[in-house]
Design a protein around this motif. Structure first.
Motif, PDB file in Angstrom:
ATOM      1  N   ASN A 192      16.792  -5.523  15.867  1.00 10.44           N
ATOM      2  CA  ASN A 192      15.728  -5.530  16.507  1.00 10.44           C
ATOM      3  C   ASN A 192      15.490  -6.999  16.697  1.00 10.44           C
ATOM      4  O   ASN A 192      13.804  -6.818  16.695  1.00 10.44           O
ATOM      5  CB  ASN A 192      14.998  -4.207  16.616  1.00 10.44           C
ATOM      6  CG  ASN A 192      15.407  -2.840  17.635  1.00 10.44           C
ATOM      7  OD1 ASN A 192      16.090  -3.227  18.551  1.00 10.44           O
ATOM      8  ND2 ASN A 192      15.831  -2.355  16.654  1.00 10.44           N
ATOM      9  N   ARG A 193      15.545  -7.734  15.869  1.00 12.29           N
ATOM     10  CA  ARG A 193      15.285  -9.170  15.791  1.00 12.29           C
ATOM     11  C   ARG A 193      16.336 -10.460  16.456  1.00 12.29           C
ATOM     12  O   ARG A 193      17.042 -10.025  16.006  1.00 12.29           O
ATOM     13  CB  ARG A 193      15.564  -8.931  14.203  1.00 12.29           C
ATOM     14  CG  ARG A 193      16.700  -8.612  13.582  1.00 12.29           C
ATOM     15  CD  ARG A 193      16.459  -9.510  11.892  1.00 12.29           C
ATOM     16  NE  ARG A 193      16.428 -10.387  10.931  1.00 12.29           N
ATOM     17  CZ  ARG A 193      15.862 -10.936  10.998  1.00 12.29           C
ATOM     18  NH1 ARG A 193      15.300 -10.259   9.560  1.00 12.29           N
ATOM     19  NH2 ARG A 193      16.737 -12.127   9.829  1.00 12.29           N
ATOM     20  N   LEU A 194      15.255 -11.334  17.077  1.00  9.19           N
ATOM     21  CA  LEU A 194      16.007 -12.249  17.061  1.00  9.19           C
ATOM     22  C   LEU A 194      16.082 -13.457  16.039  1.00  9.19           C
ATOM     23  O   LEU A 194      14.879 -14.351  16.336  1.00  9.19           O
ATOM     24  CB  LEU A 194      15.045 -12.838  18.351  1.00  9.19           C
ATOM     25  CG  LEU A 194      15.702 -14.124  19.269  1.00  9.19           C
ATOM     26  CD1 LEU A 194      17.679 -13.877  19.905  1.00  9.19           C
ATOM     27  CD2 LEU A 194      15.019 -14.212  20.267  1.00  9.19           C
ATOM     28  N   ASP A 195      16.727 -13.786  15.468  1.00  9.68           N
ATOM     29  CA  ASP A 195      16.726 -14.361  14.604  1.00  9.68           C
ATOM     30  C   ASP A 195      17.790 -15.676  14.230  1.00  9.68           C
ATOM     31  O   ASP A 195      19.169 -14.908  14.205  1.00  9.68           O
ATOM     32  CB  ASP A 195      15.951 -14.024  13.065  1.00  9.68           C
ATOM     33  CG  ASP A 195      15.496 -15.233  11.869  1.00  9.68           C
ATOM     34  OD1 ASP A 195      16.482 -15.765  11.928  1.00  9.68           O
ATOM     35  OD2 ASP A 195      14.979 -14.272  11.304  1.00  9.68           O
ATOM     36  N   HIS A 196      18.004 -17.021  13.274  1.00 13.05           N
ATOM     37  CA  HIS A 196      19.098 -17.381  13.287  1.00 13.05           C
ATOM     38  C   HIS A 196      19.699 -16.953  11.914  1.00 13.05           C
ATOM     39  O   HIS A 196      20.863 -17.333  11.558  1.00 13.05           O
ATOM     40  CB  HIS A 196      19.150 -19.262  13.294  1.00 13.05           C
ATOM     41  CG  HIS A 196      18.917 -19.598  14.775  1.00 13.05           C
ATOM     42  ND1 HIS A 196      19.940 -19.377  15.853  1.00 13.05           N
ATOM     43  CD2 HIS A 196      18.358 -20.083  15.169  1.00 13.05           C
ATOM     44  CE1 HIS A 196      19.597 -20.049  16.434  1.00 13.05           C
ATOM     45  NE2 HIS A 196      17.955 -20.429  16.190  1.00 13.05           N
ATOM     46  N   THR A 197      19.220 -16.528  10.954  1.00 13.49           N
ATOM     47  CA  THR A 197      18.928 -15.899   9.818  1.00 13.49           C
ATOM     48  C   THR A 197      19.608 -14.603  10.094  1.00 13.49           C
ATOM     49  O   THR A 197      18.945 -13.866   9.839  1.00 13.49           O
ATOM     50  CB  THR A 197      17.674 -15.279   8.842  1.00 13.49           C
ATOM     51  OG1 THR A 197      17.645 -17.006   8.259  1.00 13.49           O
ATOM     52  CG2 THR A 197      17.933 -15.013   7.348  1.00 13.49           C
TER      53      THR A 197
END
Length: 279
Positions: A192-197
């Motif tokens: 549940n996260r929007l992240d490039h990492t």
């Protein structure tokens, strides 16, 4: 950079004269929806009753917030609103009030479902545009459409923020880049996260390497929320950083992946990975 498509609002209306709720309420509401309100044309598709939204309306009547009530009832909405009233003069009066105070939602063709709770002379109404991602079921068709839209954009000069780009050669789909994109899309949906990492600390170039792609240059676009290929591409092209990746002459190939998970925070997570092979 993020894209999100969840809009929520809540109205509270109190009317002064008592009356009992009637079974024809939905018909009256749909009559106003069809005829229009606020001097604007109505929606041709009637609202349909939804049991989960009825449960949401009951929870709101008990004092829950709309967001919490939707979550508790297990209903995912792209857009939702709630309204309560008491002392109405009848179903037609309730429908007219909705037309006056919630005209935008009542006319919105994306708002297709409704929940209603009545207690004596009090009424709670919930409108919702349901989360649907039917357009993403055909993987080959969606991938081809994303590629088509990306190459349409690259075929003509374009400004991305303050930077002007000339037309550049088209991209081609590449399976290793798609594998790297799929890894990140799944990871974002799961956590549940929007992240490039990634959740393991990985960066886009590391995931591309793990996928077996020997790259000279690589990049990544991500998004959450859009439920069609056209929608996600519009969002990326409207965002300077994402647009720069799409228009970069350094990239020759592309991978695309998405995960639909109604239980996740955004419902849909996207990853688009670009690359040029090391010669």
């Amino acid at each position: 950079m993020r894209i999100a498509l969840v809009v929520m609002a809540c109205w509270l209306i109190v009317l002064s004269e008592p009356a009992a709720a009637r079974s024809s309420l939905l018909d009256n509401i749909n009559a106003v929806r069809a005829s229009g309100c606020g001097g604007k044309r109505g929606a041709s598709t009637p609202l349909r009753s939804n049991r989960q939204l009825d449960a949401v309306a009951r929870r709101i009547a008990r004092g829950e917030r709309l967001k919490d009530a939707l979550s508790d009832a297990g209903y995912r909405a792209l857009h939702s609103s709630a309204m309560s009233m008491s002392g109405s003069k009848g179903d037609a009066d309730i429908a007219r009030t909705l037309g006056q105070r919630a005209c935008t939602d009542l006319r919105n063709p994306d708002v297709r479902e409704i929940g209603i709770e009545t207690r004596g002379s009090s009424v709670w109404v919930v409108f919702a545009a349901p989360f649907e991602a039917d357009a993403l079921e055909d993987e080959s068709r969606v991938s081809a459409r994303i590629l088509e839209l990306a190459n349409e954009a690259r075929s003509q000069p374009r400004r991305c923020g303050s930077q002007q780009f000339p037309a550049v050669p088209p991209l081609s789909l590449e399976s290793h880049l798609t594998s790297a994109a799929r890894t990140q899309a799944r990871d974002m949906a799961k956590h549940n996260r929007l992240d490039h990492t990634g959740s393991d600390g990985s960066q886009p170039d590391q995931r591309v390497t793990r996928a077996g792609y020997k790259w000279r240059t690589t990049g990544e676009n991500i998004a959450s929320g859009p439920t069609t290929p056209d929608e996600v591409m519009q969002g990326w092209l409207a965002s300077p950083g994402h647009c720069e990746n799409l228009m970069s002459p350094r990239f020759r190939e592309m991978g695309i992946a998405w995960v639909v998970d109604p239980k996740s925070s955004a419902g849909v997570y996207w990853a688009q990975v670009f690359g040029t092979r090391r010669e």
